[in-house]
Design an enzyme around this catalytic site. Structure first.
Site, PDB file in Angstrom:
ATOM      1  N   GLY A 190       0.833  -1.208   0.000  1.00 11.63           N
ATOM      2  CA  GLY A 190       0.000   0.000   0.000  1.00 11.63           C
ATOM      3  C   GLY A 190       0.862   1.251   0.000  1.00 11.63           C
ATOM      4  CB  SER A 279      -0.083   0.904   5.200  1.00 12.08           C
ATOM      5  OG  SER A 279       0.924   0.774   4.208  1.00 12.08           O
ATOM      6  N   GLY A 281      -5.350   0.884   4.019  1.00  7.42           N
ATOM      7  CA  GLY A 281      -6.564   1.583   4.423  1.00  7.42           C
ATOM      8  C   GLY A 281      -7.053   1.119   5.783  1.00  7.42           C
ATOM      9  CG  ASP A 322     -10.662   7.794  11.489  1.00  9.18           C
ATOM     10  OD1 ASP A 322     -10.703   8.952  11.041  1.00  9.18           O
ATOM     11  OD2 ASP A 322      -9.590   7.161  11.645  1.00  9.18           O
ATOM     12  CG  HIS A 454      12.748  38.495   0.870  1.00 10.81           C
ATOM     13  ND1 HIS A 454      12.740  37.518  -0.105  1.00 10.81           N
ATOM     14  CD2 HIS A 454      14.026  38.937   0.963  1.00 10.81           C
ATOM     15  CE1 HIS A 454      13.964  37.380  -0.586  1.00 10.81           C
ATOM     16  NE2 HIS A 454      14.768  38.233   0.043  1.00 10.81           N
TER      17      HIS A 454
HETATM   18  P1  FAD Z   1      -9.663   7.359  17.021  1.00  7.51           P
HETATM   19  O1  FAD Z   1      -8.519   8.271  17.105  1.00  7.51           O
HETATM   20  O2  FAD Z   1      -9.454   6.027  16.410  1.00  7.51           O
HETATM   21  O3  FAD Z   1     -10.198   7.180  18.511  1.00  7.51           O
HETATM   22  C1  FAD Z   1     -11.198   6.303  18.839  1.00  7.51           C
HETATM   23  C2  FAD Z   1     -11.066   5.957  20.317  1.00  7.51           C
HETATM   24  O4  FAD Z   1     -12.236   5.293  20.729  1.00  7.51           O
HETATM   25  C3  FAD Z   1      -9.911   5.005  20.623  1.00  7.51           C
HETATM   26  O5  FAD Z   1      -9.190   5.475  21.750  1.00  7.51           O
HETATM   27  C4  FAD Z   1     -10.592   3.686  20.944  1.00  7.51           C
HETATM   28  O6  FAD Z   1      -9.886   2.903  21.884  1.00  7.51           O
HETATM   29  C5  FAD Z   1     -11.880   4.203  21.562  1.00  7.51           C
HETATM   30  N1  FAD Z   1     -12.998   3.253  21.509  1.00  7.51           N
HETATM   31  C6  FAD Z   1     -13.460   2.551  20.455  1.00  7.51           C
HETATM   32  N2  FAD Z   1     -14.560   1.852  20.799  1.00  7.51           N
HETATM   33  C7  FAD Z   1     -14.796   2.130  22.104  1.00  7.51           C
HETATM   34  C8  FAD Z   1     -15.788   1.742  23.018  1.00  7.51           C
HETATM   35  N3  FAD Z   1     -16.791   0.940  22.670  1.00  7.51           N
HETATM   36  N4  FAD Z   1     -15.704   2.200  24.289  1.00  7.51           N
HETATM   37  C9  FAD Z   1     -14.707   3.038  24.674  1.00  7.51           C
HETATM   38  N5  FAD Z   1     -13.752   3.448  23.834  1.00  7.51           N
HETATM   39  C10 FAD Z   1     -13.787   3.010  22.563  1.00  7.51           C
HETATM   40  N6  FAD Z   1      -4.581  12.091  10.697  1.00  7.51           N
HETATM   41  C11 FAD Z   1      -4.187  13.357  10.531  1.00  7.51           C
HETATM   42  O7  FAD Z   1      -5.034  14.247  10.418  1.00  7.51           O
HETATM   43  N7  FAD Z   1      -2.847  13.687  10.505  1.00  7.51           N
HETATM   44  C12 FAD Z   1      -1.888  12.752  10.616  1.00  7.51           C
HETATM   45  O8  FAD Z   1      -0.699  13.079  10.592  1.00  7.51           O
HETATM   46  C13 FAD Z   1      -2.275  11.403  10.781  1.00  7.51           C
HETATM   47  N8  FAD Z   1      -1.344  10.446  10.911  1.00  7.51           N
HETATM   48  C14 FAD Z   1      -1.744   9.149  11.083  1.00  7.51           C
HETATM   49  C15 FAD Z   1      -0.766   8.173  11.155  1.00  7.51           C
HETATM   50  C16 FAD Z   1      -1.124   6.858  11.316  1.00  7.51           C
HETATM   51  C17 FAD Z   1      -0.063   5.812  11.410  1.00  7.51           C
HETATM   52  C18 FAD Z   1      -2.509   6.513  11.414  1.00  7.51           C
HETATM   53  C19 FAD Z   1      -2.939   5.093  11.628  1.00  7.51           C
HETATM   54  C20 FAD Z   1      -3.486   7.479  11.325  1.00  7.51           C
HETATM   55  C21 FAD Z   1      -3.108   8.808  11.142  1.00  7.51           C
HETATM   56  N9  FAD Z   1      -4.063   9.819  11.014  1.00  7.51           N
HETATM   57  C22 FAD Z   1      -3.656  11.105  10.823  1.00  7.51           C
HETATM   58  C23 FAD Z   1      -5.503   9.540  11.083  1.00  7.51           C
HETATM   59  C24 FAD Z   1      -6.042   9.861  12.482  1.00  7.51           C
HETATM   60  O9  FAD Z   1      -5.311   9.127  13.440  1.00  7.51           O
HETATM   61  C25 FAD Z   1      -7.510   9.534  12.578  1.00  7.51           C
HETATM   62  O10 FAD Z   1      -8.211  10.172  11.526  1.00  7.51           O
HETATM   63  C26 FAD Z   1      -8.081  10.001  13.901  1.00  7.51           C
HETATM   64  O11 FAD Z   1      -7.419   9.380  14.978  1.00  7.51           O
HETATM   65  C27 FAD Z   1      -9.576   9.702  13.988  1.00  7.51           C
HETATM   66  O12 FAD Z   1     -10.053  10.160  15.210  1.00  7.51           O
HETATM   67  P2  FAD Z   1     -11.321   9.492  15.907  1.00  7.51           P
HETATM   68  O13 FAD Z   1     -11.538  10.263  17.153  1.00  7.51           O
HETATM   69  O14 FAD Z   1     -12.417   9.381  14.946  1.00  7.51           O
HETATM   70  O15 FAD Z   1     -10.891   7.994  16.245  1.00  7.51           O
HETATM   71  P1  NAI Z   2      -4.527   4.871   2.255  1.00  2.90           P
HETATM   72  O1  NAI Z   2      -5.931   4.790   1.839  1.00  2.90           O
HETATM   73  O2  NAI Z   2      -3.866   6.177   2.370  1.00  2.90           O
HETATM   74  O3  NAI Z   2      -3.628   4.005   1.267  1.00  2.90           O
HETATM   75  C1  NAI Z   2      -3.858   2.662   1.041  1.00  2.90           C
HETATM   76  C2  NAI Z   2      -3.156   2.255  -0.230  1.00  2.90           C
HETATM   77  O4  NAI Z   2      -3.161   0.850  -0.311  1.00  2.90           O
HETATM   78  C3  NAI Z   2      -3.858   2.781  -1.481  1.00  2.90           C
HETATM   79  O5  NAI Z   2      -2.925   3.368  -2.335  1.00  2.90           O
HETATM   80  C4  NAI Z   2      -4.493   1.537  -2.072  1.00  2.90           C
HETATM   81  O6  NAI Z   2      -4.598   1.580  -3.472  1.00  2.90           O
HETATM   82  C5  NAI Z   2      -3.515   0.463  -1.628  1.00  2.90           C
HETATM   83  N1  NAI Z   2      -4.089  -0.861  -1.555  1.00  2.90           N
HETATM   84  C6  NAI Z   2      -5.326  -1.224  -1.131  1.00  2.90           C
HETATM   85  N2  NAI Z   2      -5.471  -2.567  -1.205  1.00  2.90           N
HETATM   86  C7  NAI Z   2      -4.301  -3.067  -1.685  1.00  2.90           C
HETATM   87  C8  NAI Z   2      -3.842  -4.376  -1.968  1.00  2.90           C
HETATM   88  N3  NAI Z   2      -4.610  -5.448  -1.774  1.00  2.90           N
HETATM   89  N4  NAI Z   2      -2.589  -4.519  -2.438  1.00  2.90           N
HETATM   90  C9  NAI Z   2      -1.788  -3.435  -2.625  1.00  2.90           C
HETATM   91  N5  NAI Z   2      -2.174  -2.176  -2.386  1.00  2.90           N
HETATM   92  C10 NAI Z   2      -3.420  -1.982  -1.904  1.00  2.90           C
HETATM   93  O7  NAI Z   2      -4.461   4.041   3.622  1.00  2.90           O
HETATM   94  P2  NAI Z   2      -3.350   3.950   4.758  1.00  2.90           P
HETATM   95  O8  NAI Z   2      -2.017   4.367   4.267  1.00  2.90           O
HETATM   96  O9  NAI Z   2      -3.527   2.600   5.350  1.00  2.90           O
HETATM   97  O10 NAI Z   2      -3.825   5.028   5.784  1.00  2.90           O
HETATM   98  C11 NAI Z   2      -5.142   4.985   6.295  1.00  2.90           C
HETATM   99  C12 NAI Z   2      -5.655   6.346   6.516  1.00  2.90           C
HETATM  100  O11 NAI Z   2      -5.082   6.904   7.693  1.00  2.90           O
HETATM  101  C13 NAI Z   2      -5.335   7.357   5.431  1.00  2.90           C
HETATM  102  O12 NAI Z   2      -6.196   7.261   4.339  1.00  2.90           O
HETATM  103  C14 NAI Z   2      -5.511   8.630   6.152  1.00  2.90           C
HETATM  104  O13 NAI Z   2      -6.874   8.948   6.188  1.00  2.90           O
HETATM  105  C15 NAI Z   2      -5.020   8.300   7.541  1.00  2.90           C
HETATM  106  N6  NAI Z   2      -3.645   8.758   7.692  1.00  2.90           N
HETATM  107  C16 NAI Z   2      -3.395  10.092   7.577  1.00  2.90           C
HETATM  108  C17 NAI Z   2      -2.118  10.566   7.677  1.00  2.90           C
HETATM  109  C18 NAI Z   2      -1.882  12.014   7.480  1.00  2.90           C
HETATM  110  O14 NAI Z   2      -2.822  12.777   7.499  1.00  2.90           O
HETATM  111  N7  NAI Z   2      -0.638  12.450   7.312  1.00  2.90           N
HETATM  112  C19 NAI Z   2      -0.981   9.693   7.959  1.00  2.90           C
HETATM  113  C20 NAI Z   2      -1.358   8.299   8.007  1.00  2.90           C
HETATM  114  C21 NAI Z   2      -2.646   7.883   7.907  1.00  2.90           C
END
Ligand code: FAD
Ligand code: NAI
Length: 475
Positions: A190, A279, A281, A322, A454
């Site tokens: 991914g 990774s 999605g 999310d 600048h």
């Molecule tokens: P979450 O952050 O997933 O929080 C949900 C919470 O609910 C969790 O603590 C979970 O334990 C809790 N929960 C779930 N079910 C229950 C339940 N039944 N009872 C009690 N608690 C529960 N987004 C950005 O904008 N910028 C970034 O740089 C970025 N980097 C990322 C990097 C990575 C590696 C990943 C995986 C994601 C990244 N994201 C980034 C995406 C971002 O993390 C999510 O969009 C964001 O966390 C969503 O927020 P949320 O509150 O919807 O859910």
């Molecule tokens: P993503 O949706 O960004 O990328 C997934 C990639 O995997 C896509 O390019 C897709 O075509 C590919 N893919 C899907 N199925 C596949 C398969 N079977 N084989 C090979 N490739 C495949 O998802 P990712 O990187 O897992 O991140 C999830 C989400 O978390 C992001 O979409 C974003 O919303 C959030 N995130 C945001 C960050 C930020 O804001 N900087 C940083 C990291 C995550």
């Protein structure tokens, strides 16, 4: 005896904890339930973002970038580094400290705003007499009732069928942030946001990184011109990006994992890696919520079904972040959390989906807001484009970071800014100007006429705006 609140938020990620704080600010008695545990079993609010997402990934991106600069970029500045070494354990510990600071910060904010925090899993029990009963299963079991419920339960990493995450060899985002020794060979399935960010971290620290992407185009959601430039730069850095592959069998041995795949030319290939990050999605998380008890409706993809205002099918039950449709971004979740709290208070909370910025924190960073050129073409919207390369920006030269460009897309007639796309140094910060401009429905001429400091990277933004009218001054 159950405890009664006006608003209960289930989930303490950026969507949930911000919704709870805003609800409390608006005068509601508010509780937030979150089940995330730290290494010692204690509460760790902040969700995916704080614990295994935005925050720890940015900490490692920063550390690994310093390491790479010390090894390669410093020499050009006349700085000699001898005996450069990597203490990965310390780098990971620093990341953990930053995560903890954020967890503690949220607990402090709850106290400050008088939000009652429950550590445990929240699940619906029943709806009765205009209130919802929610059970919290934690160290102790609690029963809560509330008139309004905000679901903010976030998302989980999507696994490839037949290759479940073991977090030792096959890693989700959580395992990708915890690798104890730099892998010699790292596979990434991914080429999305996580693949590129985490792939960059481990490449900078010395891993040979192979990225396998199903789609034939690189970063399809990004403006094509920007994506092409980024692909060129990442490939030059050493990320081996394979597009248009079809993943076949994935088999694990004691210390490695083998991925069979068909490449874009139809040839069978095989790669053996010390670690594999998957990774591809994320999927909405409603596990344990027991929405069935109250008849909560999910859509066909498993997201909590909501309308444009984040209302679910149930009266006074809302869902944000999310776990609902729309981009999976922390700032989108936060905006929805604020808007929902304000709607509960009878105000007109609003989220403008057209101006949500995206950032990919690679080096250089990629950031954008609004429409891409390919979207404008597909929608038949007449536009003008202007670009300006960082190569021609004095501050970028001084920084030693001249790759990339700023690109403006403006309506052909009205000149209203329709999209801004950046690949380049600190694009994550530069994009804010474009977001503000688009919120105020500014024209490219507005930006072109504003005085920018600048030397600064933001001058590239002004110059790209000038370029829309073919009157760049420095290029
Ligand atoms: P979450 O952050 O997933 O929080 C949900 C919470 O609910 C969790 O603590 C979970 O334990 C809790 N929960 C779930 N079910 C229950 C339940 N039944 N009872 C009690 N608690 C529960 N987004 C950005 O904008 N910028 C970034 O740089 C970025 N980097 C990322 C990097 C990575 C590696 C990943 C995986 C994601 C990244 N994201 C980034 C995406 C971002 O993390 C999510 O969009 C964001 O966390 C969503 O927020 P949320 O509150 O919807 O859910
Ligand atoms: P993503 O949706 O960004 O990328 C997934 C990639 O995997 C896509 O390019 C897709 O075509 C590919 N893919 C899907 N199925 C596949 C398969 N079977 N084989 C090979 N490739 C495949 O998802 P990712 O990187 O897992 O991140 C999830 C989400 O978390 C992001 O979409 C974003 O919303 C959030 N995130 C945001 C960050 C930020 O804001 N900087 C940083 C990291 C995550």
């Amino acid at each position: 005896m159950s405890k009664n609140f006006d608003v209960v938020v289930i989930g303490g990620g950026p969507g949930g904890y911000i919704a709870a704080i805003r609800a409390a600010q608006l005068g509601f008695s508010t509780a937030c339930i979150d089940e995330w545990k730290n290494g010692k079993g204690g509460p760790a609010p902040g969700g995916t973002c704080t614990n295994v997402g935005c925050i720890p990934s940015k900490a490692l991106l920063q550390s690994s970038e310093h390491y790479e600069h010390a090894g390669h970029a410093f020499a050009e500045h006349g700085i000699e580094v001898k005996g450069l070494g990597l203490k990965l354990e310390q780098m990971l510990a620093r990341k953990d400290t930053i995560v903890k600071q954020n967890n503690d910060g949220i607990l402090y904010l709850f106290k400050k705003n008088k939000v009652t925090f429950f550590h445990g899993r929240g699940s619906f029990v029943k709806a009765e007499g205009g209130a919802y009963e929610i059970k919290v299963a934690g160290a102790a079991e609690e029963s809560i009732t509330a008139k309004h419920v905000v679901i903010a339960t976030g998302s989980n990493a999507r696994a490839l069928p037949g290759a479940e995450f073991d977090e030792k060899l096959i890693l989700s985002n959580a395992g990708a942030l915890e690798i104890g020794a730099v892998p010699k060979k790292l596979g990434v399935i991914g080429a999305g946001v996580i693949g590129l960010e985490m792939g960059s971290v481990w490449r900078r620290l010395g891993a040979e990184v192979t990225v396998l992407e199903a789609l034939p185009t690189f970063l399809g959601a990004v403006d094509e011109q920007i994506a092409k430039e980024a692909h060129k730069l990442f490939t030059k850095q050493g990320l081996a990006i394979n597009l248009g592959v079809k993943i076949g069998a994935i088999t694990t041995a004691k210390n490695n994992v083998t991925v069979e795949y068909t490449d874009s030319k139809g040839a069978e290939q095989k790669g053996t890696f010390d670690r594999l990050i998957v990774s591809i999605g994320r999927v909405p998380n409603t596990i344990g919520l027991n929405g069935e008890a109250v008849g909560l409706k999910l859509d066909e993809r498993g997201f909590v079904a909501v309308d444009g205002d984040c209302k679910t099918n149930l009266p006074n039950v809302w869902a944000v972040g999310d776990v609902v449709r729309g981009p999976m971004l922390a700032h989108k979740a936060e905006e929805e959390g604020v808007a929902v709290a304000e709607r509960i208070a009878g105000q007109h909370g609003h989220v403008n989906f057209n101006t949500i910025p995206w950032v990919i924190y690679t080096s250089p960073e990629i950031a954008w807001v609004g429409k891409t050129e390919q979207q404008l073409k597909a929608e038949g919207i007449a536009y003008k484009a202007g670009t300006f390369p960082f190569m021609a920006n004095g501050r970028a030269r001084a920084l030693g970071d001249t790759s990339g460009m700023v690109k403006f897309l403006a309506d052909a007639k009205s000149d209203e800014i329709l999209g801004v796309h950046i690949v380049g140094p600190v694009a994550s910060e530069l994009i804010s100007e474009a977001v503000v401009a688009m919120e105020f429905r500014a024209s490219s001429e507005d930006i072109a006429r504003i005085c920018h400091a600048h030397p600064s990277l933001s001058e590239a933004t002004k110059e790209a705006a000038l370029a829309v009218d073919k009157r760049s001054l420095n290029f």
